[in-house]
Design a protein around this motif. Structure first.
Motif, mmCIF file in Angstrom:
data_model
loop_
_atom_site.group_PDB
_atom_site.id
_atom_site.type_symbol
_atom_site.label_atom_id
_atom_site.label_comp_id
_atom_site.label_asym_id
_atom_site.label_seq_id
_atom_site.Cartn_x
_atom_site.Cartn_y
_atom_site.Cartn_z
ATOM 1 N N GLY A 131 24.384 16.662 75.342
ATOM 2 C CA GLY A 131 24.136 15.521 75.946
ATOM 3 C C GLY A 131 24.031 14.274 74.715
ATOM 4 N N SER A 132 24.065 14.822 73.610
ATOM 5 C CA SER A 132 24.109 13.780 72.467
ATOM 6 C C SER A 132 25.190 12.717 72.536
ATOM 7 N N LYS A 133 25.110 11.495 71.808
ATOM 8 C CA LYS A 133 26.317 10.818 71.748
ATOM 9 C C LYS A 133 27.456 11.485 71.213
ATOM 10 N N ILE A 134 27.555 12.233 70.271
ATOM 11 C CA ILE A 134 28.560 12.975 69.524
ATOM 12 C C ILE A 134 29.124 13.946 70.523
ATOM 13 N N SER A 135 28.277 14.648 71.127
ATOM 14 C CA SER A 135 28.646 15.594 72.064
ATOM 15 C C SER A 135 29.503 14.956 73.198
ATOM 16 N N ASP A 136 29.013 13.785 73.849
ATOM 17 C CA ASP A 136 29.652 13.339 74.735
ATOM 18 C C ASP A 136 30.875 12.602 74.388
ATOM 19 N N ALA A 137 30.823 12.036 73.244
ATOM 20 C CA ALA A 137 32.174 11.339 72.776
ATOM 21 C C ALA A 137 33.279 12.440 72.390
ATOM 22 N N LEU A 138 32.775 13.548 71.945
ATOM 23 C CA LEU A 138 33.720 14.665 71.730
ATOM 24 C C LEU A 138 34.297 15.184 73.123
ATOM 25 N N TYR A 139 33.426 15.650 73.649
ATOM 26 C CA TYR A 139 33.983 15.892 75.161
ATOM 27 C C TYR A 139 35.118 14.968 75.787
ATOM 28 N N ASN A 140 34.555 13.807 75.839
ATOM 29 C CA ASN A 140 35.414 12.578 76.433
ATOM 30 C C ASN A 140 36.948 12.417 75.710
ATOM 31 N N LYS A 141 36.737 12.550 74.221
ATOM 32 C CA LYS A 141 38.015 12.302 73.376
ATOM 33 C C LYS A 141 39.049 13.668 73.707
ATOM 34 N N VAL A 142 38.194 14.905 73.976
ATOM 35 C CA VAL A 142 39.069 16.147 74.215
ATOM 36 C C VAL A 142 39.819 15.732 75.462
ATOM 37 N N ILE A 143 39.123 15.624 76.495
ATOM 38 C CA ILE A 143 39.652 15.311 77.960
ATOM 39 C C ILE A 143 40.867 14.221 77.864
ATOM 40 N N VAL A 174 42.518 13.380 75.219
ATOM 41 C CA VAL A 174 43.758 13.840 74.421
ATOM 42 C C VAL A 174 44.536 14.887 75.215
ATOM 43 N N SER A 175 43.965 15.608 76.061
ATOM 44 C CA SER A 175 44.573 16.599 77.053
ATOM 45 C C SER A 175 45.520 15.816 77.870
ATOM 46 N N ILE A 176 45.015 15.001 78.672
ATOM 47 C CA ILE A 176 45.591 14.204 79.655
ATOM 48 C C ILE A 176 46.712 13.511 78.841
ATOM 49 N N LEU A 177 46.516 12.639 77.583
ATOM 50 C CA LEU A 177 47.514 12.350 76.910
ATOM 51 C C LEU A 177 48.961 13.212 76.484
ATOM 52 N N SER A 191 58.429 8.334 84.499
ATOM 53 C CA SER A 191 58.540 7.841 83.120
ATOM 54 C C SER A 191 57.686 6.378 82.904
ATOM 55 N N ARG A 192 57.642 5.708 83.565
ATOM 56 C CA ARG A 192 57.143 4.438 83.583
ATOM 57 C C ARG A 192 55.682 4.648 83.508
ATOM 58 N N GLY A 193 55.160 5.405 84.429
ATOM 59 C CA GLY A 193 53.667 5.698 84.806
ATOM 60 C C GLY A 193 53.226 6.411 83.733
ATOM 61 N N SER A 194 53.869 7.334 83.149
ATOM 62 C CA SER A 194 53.389 8.214 82.079
ATOM 63 C C SER A 194 53.254 7.290 80.628
ATOM 64 N N SER A 195 54.243 6.462 80.590
ATOM 65 C CA SER A 195 54.281 5.445 79.555
ATOM 66 C C SER A 195 53.059 4.637 79.687
ATOM 67 N N LEU A 196 52.832 4.032 80.499
ATOM 68 C CA LEU A 196 51.650 2.988 80.809
ATOM 69 C C LEU A 196 50.300 3.825 80.669
ATOM 70 N N LEU A 197 50.340 5.265 80.913
ATOM 71 C CA LEU A 197 49.049 6.050 80.913
ATOM 72 C C LEU A 197 48.857 6.326 79.473
ATOM 73 N N ILE A 198 50.060 6.601 78.653
ATOM 74 C CA ILE A 198 49.808 7.078 77.249
ATOM 75 C C ILE A 198 49.191 5.617 76.549
ATOM 76 N N PHE A 199 49.957 4.380 76.791
ATOM 77 C CA PHE A 199 49.495 3.382 76.116
ATOM 78 C C PHE A 199 48.093 3.031 76.331
ATOM 79 N N PHE A 200 47.426 3.131 77.674
ATOM 80 C CA PHE A 200 46.156 2.935 77.792
ATOM 81 C C PHE A 200 45.073 3.949 77.380
ATOM 82 N N LEU A 201 45.724 5.173 77.622
ATOM 83 C CA LEU A 201 44.636 6.496 77.082
ATOM 84 C C LEU A 201 44.499 6.329 75.438
ATOM 85 N N ASN A 202 45.583 5.842 74.682
ATOM 86 C CA ASN A 202 45.368 5.836 73.354
ATOM 87 C C ASN A 202 44.373 4.934 73.027
ATOM 88 N N LEU A 203 43.873 3.523 73.789
ATOM 89 C CA LEU A 203 43.068 2.732 73.364
ATOM 90 C C LEU A 203 41.802 3.568 73.510
#
Length: 152
Positions: free
Chosen positions: A83-95, A97-100, A127-139
């Protein structure tokens, strides 16, 4: 062992810059090229070069991310979140990155299969949907990477 961690960090950073910069470039190119003929002239040439470069960048990001996860003992934190800030950030990033990664695989397969050919309506949407998703997930991935780096 510190040299491996340093190299992994530098590779991760350089590949992240390449990945996100390329994503932004292709997004802007896609939005600005409204003329179908211009798209048909540009994408068959740029797409394959960009696609293979991005595959190498993504694989490099994933591998260097695993190395960094090992050196910073992040896998233990991921398996036992506290539940720490690093734990939450790591979990969110991994999720994210997996979707990405899944979105990238879908986009790459469709783009590779249909390069220089007419796409079906479903292929166009995916193709367009995944491209748009990739763009926003990157941010968002970049946000969590900054949070993690700030803490580590």
């Amino acid at each position: 062992m510190d040299i491996i961690k340093e190299w992994a960090f530098h590779i991760h950073l350089i590949m992240a810059i390449s990945w996100i910069g390329g994503s932004v470039f292709m997004f802007v190119l896609g939005v600005s090229l409204r003329d179908k003929k211009a798209q048909q002239e540009v994408y068959p040439h740029i797409g394959p070069i960009f696609g293979w470069f991005e595959v190498v960048a993504l694989i490099s990001l994933l591998l260097s991310g695993f190395v960094l996860g090992f050196y910073y003992d992040l896998f233990n934190m991921l398996m036992h979140p506290n539940g720490s800030k690093i734990s939450d950030a790591l979990y969110n990033k991994v999720i994210l990155v997996s979707i990405l990664t899944v979105a990238t695989i879908i986009h790459f397969i469709i783009a590779y299969k249909t390069n220089g050919k007419e796409r079906t309506k479903l292929e166009n949407i995916l193709s367009r949907g995944s491209s748009l998703l990739i763009f926003f997930l990157n941010l968002f991935v970049m946000h969590y990477a900054i949070v993690l780096r700030d803490i580590l």
